[in-house]
Design an enzyme around this catalytic site. Structure first.
Site, PDB file in Angstrom:
ATOM      1  CG  HIS A 160      -0.833   2.965   9.777  1.00 19.19           C
ATOM      2  ND1 HIS A 160      -1.685   2.780  10.240  1.00 19.19           N
ATOM      3  CD2 HIS A 160      -0.207   2.697   9.182  1.00 19.19           C
ATOM      4  CE1 HIS A 160      -1.940   2.902   8.615  1.00 19.19           C
ATOM      5  NE2 HIS A 160      -1.336   2.708   8.443  1.00 19.19           N
ATOM      6  CG  HIS A 189      -4.034  -4.407   5.119  1.00 21.41           C
ATOM      7  ND1 HIS A 189      -4.970  -3.699   6.226  1.00 21.41           N
ATOM      8  CD2 HIS A 189      -3.119  -3.802   4.582  1.00 21.41           C
ATOM      9  CE1 HIS A 189      -5.053  -2.203   5.678  1.00 21.41           C
ATOM     10  NE2 HIS A 189      -3.487  -2.552   4.928  1.00 21.41           N
ATOM     11  CG  ASP A 225      -0.216   4.066   4.271  1.00 22.59           C
ATOM     12  OD1 ASP A 225      -0.411   2.824   3.319  1.00 22.59           O
ATOM     13  OD2 ASP A 225      -0.382   2.934   5.748  1.00 22.59           O
ATOM     14  CG  HIS A 226       3.289   0.587   4.754  1.00 22.88           C
ATOM     15  ND1 HIS A 226       2.582  -0.052   6.067  1.00 22.88           N
ATOM     16  CD2 HIS A 226       1.445   1.252   4.555  1.00 22.88           C
ATOM     17  CE1 HIS A 226       2.094   0.283   6.747  1.00 22.88           C
ATOM     18  NE2 HIS A 226       1.727   0.584   5.931  1.00 22.88           N
ATOM     19  CG  ASP A 248      -1.202  -0.647   7.364  1.00 26.12           C
ATOM     20  OD1 ASP A 248      -1.193  -0.497   8.202  1.00 26.12           O
ATOM     21  OD2 ASP A 248      -1.547  -0.348   6.492  1.00 26.12           O
ATOM     22  CG  HIS A 306      -2.042  -0.623   1.395  1.00 26.71           C
ATOM     23  ND1 HIS A 306      -2.833  -1.369   2.129  1.00 26.71           N
ATOM     24  CD2 HIS A 306      -2.911  -1.343  -0.024  1.00 26.71           C
ATOM     25  CE1 HIS A 306      -3.769  -1.585   1.469  1.00 26.71           C
ATOM     26  NE2 HIS A 306      -3.362  -2.426   0.174  1.00 26.71           N
TER      27      HIS A 306
HETATM   28 ZN   LIG Z   1      -0.753   1.941   6.114  1.00 28.17          ZN
HETATM   29 ZN   LIG Z   2      -2.697  -0.847   4.244  1.00 22.53          ZN
END
Ligand SMILES: [Zn+2]
Ligand SMILES: [Zn+2]
Length: 300
Positions: A266, A140, A67-68, A208, A65
């Protein structure tokens, strides 16, 4: 004793805020600099923390994802321009080989170092001299992993007792470490009088995921559990829908798994003004809970 240090380079959730960058955590241990995830802006966070990204040895990706991982192309490109001269190991769930290959193709930067990408599943995937790395599959929506770093401590010589015993440093001590009694200049020395067993140190990283049965056994008895705490308990339904954990769920995991310390990260920007109540929600369940902000550093 080898020193371990954690630096929280980014502690926000999917949308970065003024005070919280996208997720990234650096674990330093001897020569190893292990980076967990690489959200956008990670390389600048290194500079702000006074750390050198060229020291990175391994990157562990929890899931693909933005944001990672959005910080990966920038970081990899900067390493190339900074004379990075080691092999960079990147680990992650199924599919990351293809994705990183595409990233490298798209940006087409001059790459003068080797990148080895390994897709890992469940269990130990790297065994070093003093530590090993393991992972477990999370839930996730896309392939996602939780990670553990374990520093193997084992048998140590008690330096004070050794000094008093009059035994010199040298190869004889290896025998004591193996539990064997030794004779030196006609005198007998018992291993049990001179050595002690040091417990392993375990750091687990659960980013996550929705709550699932695999988390507690995987993070069991960690010295530090780093966990996402994206929602407060009022939004338990939303957390479940978006496949994330609430702070209360993270604290319950910490309690059940008998970890020593829980570090929450997070953190959603919706709680920017209300960190205190988020932390007390966790502390109600698990008193050794902490909430980090960007560039916080923790000695292990
Ligand atoms: Zn995340
Ligand atoms: Zn995620």
């Amino acid at each position: 004793m080898a020193q371990m240090n954690l630096t929280f380079l980014g502690t926000g959730d999917d949308i970065p805020s003024r005070s919280r960058n996208h997720t990234s955590i650096l674990l330093r241990f001897n020569e190893e600099n292990i980076l967990f995830d690489c959200g956008e802006g990670t390389q600048r966070q290194f500079r702000k923390a006074g750390l050198n990204p060229c020291k990175i040895t391994r990157i562990l990706i929890t899931h693909w994802h933005g944001d990672h991982v959005l910080g990966l192309p920038g970081l990899l490109s900067t390493l190339a321009m900074s004379g990075y001269n080691k092999t960079l190991y990147i680990y992650g769930p199924e599919g990351i080989k293809e994705r990183i290959k595409k990233v490298l193709d798209v940006f087409n930067f001059y790459k003068n170092y080797e990148i080895k990408i390994e897709e890992v599943k469940s269990g130990v995937f790297y065994e070093g001299k003093n530590f090993y790395l393991s992972c477990e599959e999370m839930e996730h929506g896309i392939p996602t992993l939780a990670y553990s770093f374990v520093n193997k401590r084992g048998i140590r010589i008690d330096k004070e007792k050794l000094k008093k015993s009059g035994l010199p440093e040298g190869p004889l001590l290896q025998k004591l470490k193996e539990g064997k009694d030794i004779t030196y200049e006609g005198k007998k020395f018992k291993a049990k009088d001179l050595v002690y067993e040091e417990e392993d140190k375990k750091i687990s990283v659960v980013l996550d995921t929705k709550l699932n049965k695999k988390i507690v056994p995987f993070v069991k008895e960690s010295d530090i559990l780093i966990s996402e705490g994206t929602y407060s308990k009022e939004l338990t339904k939303e957390a479940e829908e978006h496949l994330h954990l609430t702070v209360t769920q993270a604290a319950e995991v910490a309690k059940k798994a008998k970890v020593k310390k829980l570090i929450l990260t997070h953190i959603s920007s919706r709680y920017l003004k209300d960190m205190k109540s988020l932390l007390s929600e966790a502390k109600e369940v698990f008193s050794e809970s902490y909430l980090v902000k960007d560039l916080d550093s923790v000695e292990v």
